[in-house]
Design a protein around this motif. Structure first.
Motif, PDB file in Angstrom:
ATOM      1  N   THR A 121      40.424  28.615  38.925  1.00  0.00           N
ATOM      2  CA  THR A 121      39.227  29.440  39.009  1.00  0.00           C
ATOM      3  C   THR A 121      38.156  28.816  38.129  1.00  0.00           C
ATOM      4  N   LEU A 122      36.984  28.542  38.723  1.00  0.00           N
ATOM      5  CA  LEU A 122      35.876  27.949  37.982  1.00  0.00           C
ATOM      6  C   LEU A 122      34.769  28.977  37.777  1.00  0.00           C
ATOM      7  N   ALA A 123      34.503  29.308  36.530  1.00  0.00           N
ATOM      8  CA  ALA A 123      33.360  30.154  36.202  1.00  0.00           C
ATOM      9  C   ALA A 123      32.101  29.297  36.336  1.00  0.00           C
ATOM     10  N   PRO A 124      30.938  29.900  36.474  1.00  0.00           N
ATOM     11  CA  PRO A 124      29.707  29.111  36.566  1.00  0.00           C
ATOM     12  C   PRO A 124      29.553  28.156  35.371  1.00  0.00           C
ATOM     13  N   GLY A 125      29.242  26.892  35.665  1.00  0.00           N
ATOM     14  CA  GLY A 125      29.044  25.891  34.624  1.00  0.00           C
ATOM     15  C   GLY A 125      30.310  25.241  34.107  1.00  0.00           C
ATOM     16  N   HIS A 126      31.470  25.644  34.600  1.00  0.00           N
ATOM     17  CA  HIS A 126      32.729  25.102  34.117  1.00  0.00           C
ATOM     18  C   HIS A 126      33.319  24.093  35.103  1.00  0.00           C
ATOM     19  N   SER A 127      34.248  23.272  34.603  1.00  0.00           N
ATOM     20  CA  SER A 127      34.773  22.150  35.392  1.00  0.00           C
ATOM     21  C   SER A 127      36.292  22.105  35.432  1.00  0.00           C
ATOM     22  N   ALA A 128      36.780  21.426  36.452  1.00  0.00           N
ATOM     23  CA  ALA A 128      38.190  21.053  36.590  1.00  0.00           C
ATOM     24  C   ALA A 128      38.168  19.631  37.142  1.00  0.00           C
ATOM     25  N   SER A 129      39.326  18.989  37.216  1.00  0.00           N
ATOM     26  CA  SER A 129      39.334  17.608  37.708  1.00  0.00           C
ATOM     27  C   SER A 129      40.563  17.316  38.540  1.00  0.00           C
ATOM     28  N   ALA A 130      40.454  16.238  39.304  1.00  0.00           N
ATOM     29  CA  ALA A 130      41.579  15.674  40.053  1.00  0.00           C
ATOM     30  C   ALA A 130      41.574  14.186  39.694  1.00  0.00           C
ATOM     31  N   VAL A 131      42.728  13.648  39.365  1.00  0.00           N
ATOM     32  CA  VAL A 131      42.806  12.271  38.876  1.00  0.00           C
ATOM     33  C   VAL A 131      43.223  11.327  40.002  1.00  0.00           C
ATOM     34  N   VAL A 132      42.465  10.217  40.141  1.00  0.00           N
ATOM     35  CA  VAL A 132      42.855   9.160  41.077  1.00  0.00           C
ATOM     36  C   VAL A 132      43.539   8.055  40.280  1.00  0.00           C
ATOM     37  N   ARG A 133      44.450   7.343  40.946  1.00  0.00           N
ATOM     38  CA  ARG A 133      45.257   6.326  40.276  1.00  0.00           C
ATOM     39  C   ARG A 133      45.446   5.115  41.167  1.00  0.00           C
ATOM     40  N   THR A 134      45.424   3.932  40.554  1.00  0.00           N
ATOM     41  CA  THR A 134      45.812   2.675  41.185  1.00  0.00           C
ATOM     42  C   THR A 134      46.502   1.840  40.118  1.00  0.00           C
ATOM     43  N   THR A 135      46.994   0.665  40.487  1.00  0.00           N
ATOM     44  CA  THR A 135      47.581  -0.209  39.474  1.00  0.00           C
ATOM     45  C   THR A 135      46.471  -0.966  38.768  1.00  0.00           C
ATOM     46  N   ASN A 136      46.767  -1.404  37.574  1.00  0.00           N
ATOM     47  CA  ASN A 136      45.791  -2.119  36.759  1.00  0.00           C
ATOM     48  C   ASN A 136      45.870  -3.610  37.072  1.00  0.00           C
ATOM     49  N   GLY A 137      45.485  -3.978  38.290  1.00  0.00           N
ATOM     50  CA  GLY A 137      45.544  -5.373  38.733  1.00  0.00           C
ATOM     51  C   GLY A 137      46.605  -5.564  39.803  1.00  0.00           C
ATOM     52  N   PRO A 138      46.709  -6.792  40.317  1.00  0.00           N
ATOM     53  CA  PRO A 138      47.647  -7.075  41.415  1.00  0.00           C
ATOM     54  C   PRO A 138      49.091  -7.215  40.921  1.00  0.00           C
ATOM     55  N   ILE A 139      49.732  -6.096  40.610  1.00  0.00           N
ATOM     56  CA  ILE A 139      51.093  -6.109  40.082  1.00  0.00           C
ATOM     57  C   ILE A 139      52.124  -6.285  41.196  1.00  0.00           C
ATOM     58  N   GLY A 140      52.011  -5.499  42.269  1.00  0.00           N
ATOM     59  CA  GLY A 140      52.980  -5.578  43.358  1.00  0.00           C
ATOM     60  C   GLY A 140      52.339  -5.929  44.682  1.00  0.00           C
ATOM     61  N   GLY A 141      51.131  -6.443  44.652  1.00  0.00           N
ATOM     62  CA  GLY A 141      50.400  -6.770  45.871  1.00  0.00           C
ATOM     63  C   GLY A 141      48.958  -7.088  45.524  1.00  0.00           C
TER      64      GLY A 141
END
Length: 185
Positions: A121-141
């Motif tokens: 539940t977001l009140a006015p002016g408040h935030s939530a987040s969703a995190v995106v992820r990848t590898t830190n460089g060509p580790i497995g591809g």
């Protein structure tokens, strides 16, 4: 789909919060500007959850948080800020894909992390987040071309927002977590 260019000014946000506080006071509800940023609660009964509307794209300002790396991965939160004058809710995963400067998609869309989630539940002016992820460089591809934007569909929305973000997907790994208040993926 639109480019997210709205800016949150301190004055505009304060005005919106003042209007929201006045509306709640008129309705006989006590409200404090020191309320928590967002609340994550288990799904409520159908009677209560029906009263709280789902956040629409026009209610939200999307931006990128601070990138972090850990254990061979790169994490970057997408922040959802409620710019409306009333509370709204988000539940589940956003749709996310990487676009180049011509708005062409680079690689497949992000897959869901599989994490459990609750209604936020977001009140006015408040935030939530969703995190995106990848590898830190060509580790497995290999790494794909670096994109200029993330195309983000908030949960339960069929309308996307373009968020300026230089993102490179590597090793066939591109995941997104659910919208939450604890920063998890």
């Amino acid at each position: 789909m639109f480019l997210n260019t709205r800016l949150l000014s301190r004055r505009g946000l304060t005005t919106g919060l003042t209007v929201a506080a006045a509306a709640l006071a008129t309705a006989g509800v006590a409200w404090s500007t020191t309320a928590t940023a967002a609340t994550s609660a288990p799904a409520k009964t159908s009677r209560t959850s029906a009263a709280l509307r789902t956040c629409a794209v026009n209610d939200l300002y999307l931006s990128m948080g601070r990138q972090e790396g850990a254990a061979g991965s790169l994490y970057w939160p997408i922040q959802f800020t409620n710019t409306s004058t009333s509370a709204c809710a988000l539940r589940g995963y956003p749709g996310v894909s990487v676009l180049d400067t011509a708005h062409r998609q680079i690689g497949p869309a992000a897959t869901r992390s599989g994490s459990s989630y609750a209604t936020v539940t977001l009140a006015p002016g408040h935030s939530a987040s969703a995190v995106v992820r990848t590898t830190n460089g060509p580790i497995g591809g290999p790494c794909l071309r670096t994109g200029t934007y993330l195309r983000v569909y908030p949960p339960a929305s069929h309308t996307a927002t373009l968020v300026p973000a230089r993102w490179t997907t590597c090793s066939h790994t591109f995941q997104v977590g659910p919208v939450n208040t604890d920063g998890s993926i």
